[in-house]
Scaffold this motif. Structure first.
Motif, PDB file in Angstrom:
ATOM      1  N   VAL A  11      71.089-105.764 102.864  1.00  0.00           N
ATOM      2  CA  VAL A  11      72.004-106.902 103.342  1.00  0.00           C
ATOM      3  C   VAL A  11      71.147-108.138 103.104  1.00  0.00           C
ATOM      4  N   SER A  12      71.583-109.132 102.436  1.00  0.00           N
ATOM      5  CA  SER A  12      70.818-110.490 102.469  1.00  0.00           C
ATOM      6  C   SER A  12      69.678-110.416 102.052  1.00  0.00           C
ATOM      7  N   ILE A  13      69.313-109.544 101.019  1.00  0.00           N
ATOM      8  CA  ILE A  13      67.696-109.428 100.362  1.00  0.00           C
ATOM      9  C   ILE A  13      67.581-110.963 100.174  1.00  0.00           C
ATOM     10  N   VAL A  14      66.270-111.389 100.562  1.00  0.00           N
ATOM     11  CA  VAL A  14      65.654-112.577 100.227  1.00  0.00           C
ATOM     12  C   VAL A  14      66.681-113.686 100.717  1.00  0.00           C
ATOM     13  N   GLY A  15      67.508-113.523 101.451  1.00  0.00           N
ATOM     14  CA  GLY A  15      68.391-114.393 102.122  1.00  0.00           C
ATOM     15  C   GLY A  15      68.843-115.494 101.876  1.00  0.00           C
ATOM     16  N   ILE A  16      68.500-116.812 101.635  1.00  0.00           N
ATOM     17  CA  ILE A  16      67.920-117.792 101.242  1.00  0.00           C
ATOM     18  C   ILE A  16      68.237-118.979 102.082  1.00  0.00           C
ATOM     19  N   LEU A  17      67.768-119.493 102.908  1.00  0.00           N
ATOM     20  CA  LEU A  17      67.015-120.531 103.553  1.00  0.00           C
ATOM     21  C   LEU A  17      67.860-121.802 103.773  1.00  0.00           C
ATOM     22  N   THR A  18      67.743-122.298 104.856  1.00  0.00           N
ATOM     23  CA  THR A  18      68.402-123.582 105.511  1.00  0.00           C
ATOM     24  C   THR A  18      67.829-124.664 105.634  1.00  0.00           C
ATOM     25  N   ALA A  19      68.295-125.633 106.027  1.00  0.00           N
ATOM     26  CA  ALA A  19      67.549-127.138 106.258  1.00  0.00           C
ATOM     27  C   ALA A  19      66.890-126.987 107.511  1.00  0.00           C
ATOM     28  N   GLN A  29      57.001-119.834 100.457  1.00  0.00           N
ATOM     29  CA  GLN A  29      57.183-118.389 100.710  1.00  0.00           C
ATOM     30  C   GLN A  29      57.840-117.890  99.466  1.00  0.00           C
ATOM     31  N   ALA A  30      58.524-118.652  98.791  1.00  0.00           N
ATOM     32  CA  ALA A  30      59.295-118.171  97.541  1.00  0.00           C
ATOM     33  C   ALA A  30      58.363-117.815  96.638  1.00  0.00           C
ATOM     34  N   ALA A  31      57.384-118.496  96.264  1.00  0.00           N
ATOM     35  CA  ALA A  31      56.354-118.413  95.225  1.00  0.00           C
ATOM     36  C   ALA A  31      55.467-117.253  95.557  1.00  0.00           C
ATOM     37  N   MET A  32      55.202-116.725  96.852  1.00  0.00           N
ATOM     38  CA  MET A  32      54.658-115.438  97.242  1.00  0.00           C
ATOM     39  C   MET A  32      55.423-114.454  96.847  1.00  0.00           C
ATOM     40  N   GLY A  33      56.696-114.225  97.245  1.00  0.00           N
ATOM     41  CA  GLY A  33      57.502-113.256  97.036  1.00  0.00           C
ATOM     42  C   GLY A  33      57.871-112.902  95.588  1.00  0.00           C
ATOM     43  N   TYR A  34      57.784-114.274  94.672  1.00  0.00           N
ATOM     44  CA  TYR A  34      57.782-113.975  93.321  1.00  0.00           C
ATOM     45  C   TYR A  34      56.671-113.589  92.548  1.00  0.00           C
ATOM     46  N   ARG A  35      55.554-114.036  93.224  1.00  0.00           N
ATOM     47  CA  ARG A  35      54.155-113.276  92.669  1.00  0.00           C
ATOM     48  C   ARG A  35      54.134-111.777  92.893  1.00  0.00           C
ATOM     49  N   ASP A  36      54.510-111.433  93.923  1.00  0.00           N
ATOM     50  CA  ASP A  36      54.317-110.016  94.257  1.00  0.00           C
ATOM     51  C   ASP A  36      55.229-109.206  93.412  1.00  0.00           C
ATOM     52  N   MET A  37      56.562-109.580  93.349  1.00  0.00           N
ATOM     53  CA  MET A  37      57.569-109.103  92.314  1.00  0.00           C
ATOM     54  C   MET A  37      57.245-109.142  90.927  1.00  0.00           C
ATOM     55  N   PHE A 142      63.818-115.527 106.127  1.00  0.00           N
ATOM     56  CA  PHE A 142      63.362-115.291 104.441  1.00  0.00           C
ATOM     57  C   PHE A 142      62.217-114.405 104.530  1.00  0.00           C
ATOM     58  N   THR A 143      60.992-114.969 105.469  1.00  0.00           N
ATOM     59  CA  THR A 143      59.945-114.477 105.530  1.00  0.00           C
ATOM     60  C   THR A 143      59.784-112.697 105.825  1.00  0.00           C
TER      61      THR A 143
END
Length: 256
Positions: A11-19, A29-37, A142-143
């Motif tokens: 449910v809401s994987i990598v959910g994405i982020l608010t103001a 944080q997105a870059a870290m997740g992307y690197r791991d993936m 997100f994290t």
């Protein structure tokens, strides 16, 4: 956004982020997740670097990045990166900060032209440039989700198809990402002008949605899945045609 399989039930994987979270932290944080993936995808031989499809995608991406940078009003420089993933899924996505992926199935199954690839590329770049993801969930969500995704994906990998990790980790960055109608419309519009400025013919854009719709005939529609949040094919085509004179003028100025 573009469709891909329900490989992981999250449910809401990598959910994405608010103001409430700042752009710099979100992008990091997105870059870290992307690197791991991407590292996991590489370990499963899911990254395509040398095929004709991969070379086309990278060429179009490299041509469009300078123009995307000119459109960046987020206050944060993007470290753009794209990987081509070996998968039959019809999908492409962009994370906050410009981390992107393109699936071979999208290009090869639909036999996309360079202009059509640029249509998809511009649309996904626009989501990142307009920080649509930032408006969805806060940074702590997100994290936490990043950690859960990694754990679930590794557990799911046992006895599963090697592409499932890639599909699962990317799930919320593709069609399942609940962007609003206004965000999708804005991505269509910004993407249309971005591809035109990059020297790709914007007239390809309306027809791409016909091609996507035909590809989904007989199953849950690629664009119908989130019908409550995505504009209909007819509506988005009409909007693109409304903007076409302006887009064509930009194309003619920049195609040389």
């Amino acid at each position: 956004m573009f469709k891909f399989a329900k490989t992981l039930t999250l449910v809401s994987i990598v959910g994405i982020l608010t103001a409430c979270a700042d752009s710099a932290s979100i992008n990091q944080q997105a870059a870290m997740g992307y690197r791991d993936m991407i590292n996991e995808a590489k370990s499963q031989n899911q990254i395509d670097s040398n095929s004709k499809t991969a070379k086309r995608v990278h060429k179009i991406f490299n041509k469009m990045v300078p123009y995307a940078n000119r459109e960046n009003q987020t206050g944060q420089a993007f470290d753009w990166q794209i990987e081509v993933i070996k998968s039959k899924e019809l999908n492409a996505w962009a994370m906050p900060g410009g981390k992107m992926a393109f699936y071979t199935g999208l290009v090869e199954t639909l036999n996309l032209t360079d202009d059509e690839i640029a249509t998809v590329m511009g649309h996904e770049m626009a989501h990142a440039l307009k920080e649509h993801g930032k408006k969805k969930t806060n940074l702590s969500q997100f994290t936490n989700v990043i950690a859960n995704v990694a754990q679930t994906a590794l557990a799911t990998q046992i006895g599963s198809d090697s592409s499932s990790i890639v599909v699962g980790l990317a799930k919320d960055w593709g069609l399942d990402k609940p962007y609003s109608r206004s965000a999708e419309t804005e991505a269509d519009e910004v993407g249309l002008f971005l591809m035109a400025k990059s020297g790709y013919n914007p007239e390809a854009a309306p027809g791409l949605w016909d091609k996507m719709q035909k590809a989904s005939t007989g199953s849950q529609g690629i664009l119908d899945k989130l019908s409550s949040t995505h504009p209909s094919d007819k509506d988005r085509q009409a909007n693109l045609l409304r903007l076409m004179p302006q887009a064509l003028a930009l194309y003619k100025q920049n195609r040389g």
